[in-house]
Write a protein that holds these residues in place. Structure first.
Motif, short mmCIF file in Angstrom:
data_model
loop_
_atom_site.label_atom_id
_atom_site.label_comp_id
_atom_site.label_asym_id
_atom_site.label_seq_id
_atom_site.Cartn_x
_atom_site.Cartn_y
_atom_site.Cartn_z
N VAL A 62 -3.00 21.77 2.13
CA VAL A 62 -3.90 23.02 1.50
C VAL A 62 -5.36 22.96 2.40
O VAL A 62 -5.76 24.15 3.01
CB VAL A 62 -3.78 22.98 0.28
N TYR A 98 5.25 4.14 -7.39
CA TYR A 98 4.96 5.48 -7.60
C TYR A 98 4.70 6.47 -6.28
O TYR A 98 3.96 7.44 -6.19
CB TYR A 98 3.52 5.86 -8.29
N MET A 117 2.90 1.69 -3.38
CA MET A 117 2.14 2.49 -4.35
C MET A 117 2.51 2.12 -5.78
O MET A 117 2.74 2.83 -6.85
CB MET A 117 2.03 4.03 -4.11
N GLY A 118 3.01 0.61 -5.94
CA GLY A 118 3.38 0.27 -7.35
C GLY A 118 4.67 0.88 -7.82
O GLY A 118 4.97 1.21 -9.08
N ILE A 128 0.29 17.12 0.21
CA ILE A 128 0.00 18.34 -0.05
C ILE A 128 -1.42 19.07 0.09
O ILE A 128 -1.79 20.00 0.29
CB ILE A 128 0.78 18.87 -1.44
N THR A 129 -2.21 18.15 -0.38
CA THR A 129 -3.73 18.23 -0.18
C THR A 129 -4.14 18.43 1.13
O THR A 129 -4.92 19.47 1.15
CB THR A 129 -4.53 16.98 -1.25
N TRP A 184 6.59 8.14 -4.44
CA TRP A 184 7.22 9.60 -4.24
C TRP A 184 6.47 10.56 -5.17
O TRP A 184 6.59 11.67 -4.96
CB TRP A 184 8.79 9.49 -4.67
N TYR A 185 5.36 10.11 -5.77
CA TYR A 185 4.51 10.94 -6.51
C TYR A 185 3.01 10.86 -5.76
O TYR A 185 2.30 11.87 -5.72
CB TYR A 185 4.33 10.59 -7.97
N VAL A 186 2.67 9.80 -5.25
CA VAL A 186 1.41 9.71 -4.97
C VAL A 186 1.28 10.31 -3.46
O VAL A 186 0.45 11.08 -3.26
CB VAL A 186 0.86 7.96 -5.02
N TRP A 187 1.99 9.66 -2.71
CA TRP A 187 1.79 10.23 -1.18
C TRP A 187 2.24 11.88 -1.26
O TRP A 187 1.51 12.45 -0.34
CB TRP A 187 3.02 9.59 -0.26
N PRO A 188 3.18 12.33 -1.63
CA PRO A 188 3.42 13.88 -1.79
C PRO A 188 2.11 14.75 -2.09
O PRO A 188 1.71 15.71 -1.58
CB PRO A 188 4.41 14.22 -2.47
N SER A 189 1.29 14.20 -3.27
CA SER A 189 0.25 14.61 -3.69
C SER A 189 -0.92 14.75 -2.75
O SER A 189 -1.60 15.79 -2.64
CB SER A 189 -0.52 13.81 -4.87
N PHE A 190 -1.04 13.62 -2.02
CA PHE A 190 -2.19 13.77 -0.83
C PHE A 190 -1.75 14.48 0.37
O PHE A 190 -2.52 15.18 1.05
CB PHE A 190 -2.41 12.37 -0.48
N PHE A 192 1.03 -1.12 0.01
CA PHE A 192 0.04 0.09 -0.11
C PHE A 192 0.97 1.10 -0.06
O PHE A 192 0.75 2.27 -0.84
CB PHE A 192 -0.99 0.00 1.33
#
Lengths: 259, 59
Positions: B27, B13, B10-11, B23-24, B15-21, B7
Motif C-alpha cells: 500500500v 504467528y 514469529m512465535g 500488505i503495508t 501467517w498473520y504478522v508477515w502478511p500484515s507487513f 525471527f
C-alpha cells in the motif's frame, strides 16, 4: 497579512515549493520508517500476553491513526474551500482522499490479520470496525461524487459538503471502544498521564506513526503538484516551467528532428 | 531453531504478522508510485500542449 496569504496561496509558488520540499520529506520518511521497522521487528521484546503477534501494532496503529488524520485534513480543507473559496484547499482535499482511503483499507486489513489469532475471528460488526468501514465508504463516496459530477466547480462543492458531513464519524471511531463493549482493545498510547506502553515498544511505534505522517505529506505534495498542473494547464507560468518548456526533450515529442 | 528461523517463525504467528507487513509495504509503495506516475503524465500533457502551441505559431 493578505499579501502573505496571496503569496503562499498562489499556484506557481505552491507548485515549486512542493517540488523542492518533497524529496527531503521522502528521504527523512524512508529513514524513519526503516529505523522504526528495525526497532519494532528486531529490537523490541515480545508481548507477555499476545506473544509475537502484537508486532502487527507497528503497522496497524499508524494506518488507523492516519486514516482518521487524513480525513480531518480533508474536512478542514473542505471547510476552508467552502468559506473562503480557496482553490488550493480543494486541491488538498482532493489529493488527500485516495491516500486516506488506502490507509483505511490498510487499517482494516491489518486489523483483520490481528483479530484472527487474538479474537478468533477476522471480523465482527462492533462499533470500532463498523465505523472504520464507514470511513472507507466515505472516502469512496467522496471520490465517486467528484467523478460523477461533470462541472468541476459543482463537483468540488458537493464533495466538500460530503466531507464535512462525514466528519461526525471521526469521534465515533475514536470513542467507539469506550462507548460500546467490544473485542477491540482500548487505545494503547493516548491515555494521558499514565504511561502504559514501555519505551522499547513505544519508541518504534512512535517512529512508525511519524513515518506514516511523512509518507502522507510526501504523497500529498506530489498529488497537489499534479492537481495544480491539471487545473492551471492553460496558464502561461506552466508553459514557462523549465521541466515543461525544454526544447531538447520536446523535439522528440513533436516528431521533428532538428540537428 | 536458529535466530533467523525464529525471527521468521514469529512465535507461530508468521501467517498473520508477515502478511500484515507485506500488505503495508504494497500500500505504501503503491501510494508513492501511483502519485509519481500521475504527476509525470500531467507533466507530459503540459509538454505536449507547449509543443502543439509552438507548432501552431511556427508551422
Amino acid at each position: 497579512m493578505f499579501k502573505w496569504i496571496h503569496r503562499f496561496g498562489s499556484a506557481p509558488f505552491v507548485y515549486r515549493f512542493a517540488g523542492a520540499l518533497a524529496p527531503w520529506i521522502g528521504f527523512v520518511c524512508l529513514a524513519i520508517l526503516l529505523s522504526g521497522l528495525y526497532l519494532g521487528l528486531i529490537v523490541a521484546p515480545e508481548d507477555y500476553e499476545q506473544g509475537e503477534s502484537y508486532r502487527i501494532i507497528y503497522v496497524h496503529v499508524p494506518a488507523a491513526i492516519l486514516s482518521m488524520f487524513v480525513y480531518v485534513v480533508m474536512a478542514v480543507a473542505s471547510a476552508v474551500f467552502l468559506i473562503w473559496r480557496l482553490k488550493l484547499a480543494d486541491i488538498v482535499a482532493q489529493a488527500s482522499a485516495p491516500i486516506g482511503a488506502s490507509f483505511t483499507f490498510l487499517a482494516l486489513a491489518t486489523g483483520s490479520l490481528w483479530g484472527k489469532p487474538m479474537w478468533g475471528t477476522w471480523w465482527i460488526w462492533d462499533g470500532r470496525l463498523t465505523s472504520e468501514l464507514l470511513l472507507l465508504f466515505l472516502y469512496f463516496g467522496y471520490m465517486a461524487l467528484r467523478a460523477a459530477i461533470e462541472h468541476p466547480q459543482s463537483a468540488a462543492k458537493a464533495a466538500a459538503v460530503l466531507a464535512l458531513v462525514g466528519v461526525v464519524n471521526i469521534p465515533v471511531i475514536h470513542y467507539s471502544v469506550e462507548w460500546w463493549s467490544t473485542l477491540h482493545q482500548p487505545a494503547t498510547i493516548t491515555k494521558m498521564g499514565e504511561r502504559n506502553i514501555h519505551p522499547s515498544m513505544g519508541i518504534p511505534l512512535g517512529l512508525m506513526i511519524v513515518g506514516f505522517q511523512l509518507l502522507y505529506a510526501y504523497v500529498l505534495l506530489i498529488r497537489m503538484r499534479t492537481g495544480i498542473l491539471k487545473r492551471e494547464s492553460r496558464a502561461s507560468w506552466v508553459a514557462q516551467l523549465p521541466e515543461v518548456n525544454n526544447t531538447m526533450a520536446n523535439s522528440k515529442l513533436s516528431g521533428t528532428n532538428r540537428v | 531453531m536458529s535466530e533467523i528461523q525464529a525471527f521468521f517463525h514469529m512465535g507461530g504467528y508468521a501467517w498473520y504478522v508477515w502478511p500484515s507487513f507485506l500488505i503495508t509495504l504494497v500500500v505504501l509503495v503503491a501510494n508513492v508510485w501511483l502519485s509519481r506516475i500521475q504527476f509525470r503524465s500531467a507533466l507530459l500533457d503540459a509538454k505536449r500542449r507547449v509543443v502543439a502551441q509552438a507548432k501552431k505559431n511556427n508551422p
